[in-house]
Scaffold this active site. Structure first.
Site, PDB file in Angstrom:
ATOM      1  N   GLY A  59     -53.379   8.803 -45.700  1.00 23.20           N
ATOM      2  CA  GLY A  59     -53.753  10.168 -45.336  1.00 23.20           C
ATOM      3  C   GLY A  59     -55.245  10.439 -45.391  1.00 23.20           C
ATOM      4  O   GLY A  59     -55.680  11.559 -45.163  1.00 23.20           O
ATOM      5  N   HIS A  60     -56.050   9.428 -45.688  1.00 21.61           N
ATOM      6  CA  HIS A  60     -57.504   9.666 -45.861  1.00 21.61           C
ATOM      7  C   HIS A  60     -58.308   8.570 -45.184  1.00 21.61           C
ATOM      8  O   HIS A  60     -58.845   7.706 -45.870  1.00 21.61           O
ATOM      9  CB  HIS A  60     -57.840   9.701 -47.342  1.00 21.61           C
ATOM     10  CG  HIS A  60     -59.173  10.329 -47.623  1.00 21.61           C
ATOM     11  ND1 HIS A  60     -60.331   9.608 -47.745  1.00 21.61           N
ATOM     12  CD2 HIS A  60     -59.515  11.622 -47.810  1.00 21.61           C
ATOM     13  CE1 HIS A  60     -61.342  10.429 -48.019  1.00 21.61           C
ATOM     14  NE2 HIS A  60     -60.860  11.645 -48.069  1.00 21.61           N
ATOM     15  N   PHE A  61     -58.543   8.545 -44.045  1.00 20.68           N
ATOM     16  CA  PHE A  61     -57.963   9.289 -42.928  1.00 20.68           C
ATOM     17  C   PHE A  61     -57.235   8.265 -42.082  1.00 20.68           C
ATOM     18  O   PHE A  61     -57.777   7.188 -41.860  1.00 20.68           O
ATOM     19  CB  PHE A  61     -59.045   9.988 -42.120  1.00 20.68           C
ATOM     20  CG  PHE A  61     -59.865  10.942 -42.965  1.00 20.68           C
ATOM     21  CD1 PHE A  61     -59.386  12.210 -43.256  1.00 20.68           C
ATOM     22  CD2 PHE A  61     -61.093  10.567 -43.475  1.00 20.68           C
ATOM     23  CE1 PHE A  61     -60.136  13.092 -44.018  1.00 20.68           C
ATOM     24  CE2 PHE A  61     -61.838  11.450 -44.240  1.00 20.68           C
ATOM     25  CZ  PHE A  61     -61.363  12.716 -44.516  1.00 20.68           C
ATOM     26  N   VAL A  66     -61.025   5.882 -45.052  1.00 22.25           N
ATOM     27  CA  VAL A  66     -62.196   5.960 -45.922  1.00 22.25           C
ATOM     28  C   VAL A  66     -61.699   6.125 -47.359  1.00 22.25           C
ATOM     29  O   VAL A  66     -60.827   6.958 -47.618  1.00 22.25           O
ATOM     30  CB  VAL A  66     -63.087   7.171 -45.542  1.00 22.25           C
ATOM     31  CG1 VAL A  66     -64.228   7.352 -46.520  1.00 22.25           C
ATOM     32  CG2 VAL A  66     -63.615   7.023 -44.117  1.00 22.25           C
TER      33      VAL A  66
END
Length: 156
Positions: A59-61, A66
């Site tokens: 989820g990041h990203f 990252v």
């Protein structure tokens, strides 16, 4: 072992199994794969091999993964906790170390899958159970993040 007796005692490297004896963190929150260049009461380097399989990358990203900056700071804290355990000896192993403050955090460039992050921490000072460290995270010799962290070792 007293801090003065421990000062300067050097270990070349500790693997992930030894790290897990020294600090209580476990996957998915164990953020260093090993520690090297441990000099008791002085400094240590934590190594994190950043993989696309890390849970936070979902989820990041998702389209441009990252490593979150807060996790880079946490890797600094975990490296510092290994240094504290190395300095204080077996009696300190596995004890909780709590953040008290993070100062001067700066992020220079993203950490991405495939990077090997080397987390350098140097003890600034300690008084009783409170320790202060200067930290720098590097990839390929370039600083990607830095911060000063203060933490307290819990004695229970």
């Amino acid at each position: 072992m007293s801090e003065s007796a421990a000062q300067g005692r050097t270990i070349g490297a500790v693997d992930v199994m030894r790290v897990m004896e020294m600090i209580p963190h476990r996957y998915p929150f164990l953020l260093i794969d090993k520690a090297v260049d441990l000099i008791a009461d002085v400094s240590a380097v934590g190594i994190k091999n950043v993989s696309i399989n890390e849970a936070f990358f979902q989820g990041h990203f998702a389209r441009q993964p990252v490593m979150p900056g807060v996790l880079i700071i946490e890797a600094m804290a975990q490296t510092a906790a290994v240094l504290v355990a190395h300095t204080l000896g077996k009696a300190a192993e596995g004890k909780l170390v709590y953040f008290m403050s993070v100062d001067g955090a700066r992020f220079r460039r993203p950490v991405v899958p495939g990077d090997q992050m080397r987390v350098h921490v140097t003890k600034d000072r300690n008084r009783g159970s409170v320790w202060k460290f200067n930290g720098e995270a590097k990839v390929d010799g370039n600083v990607v993040a830095e911060a000063t962290i203060t933490a307290m070792i819990r004695d229970d």
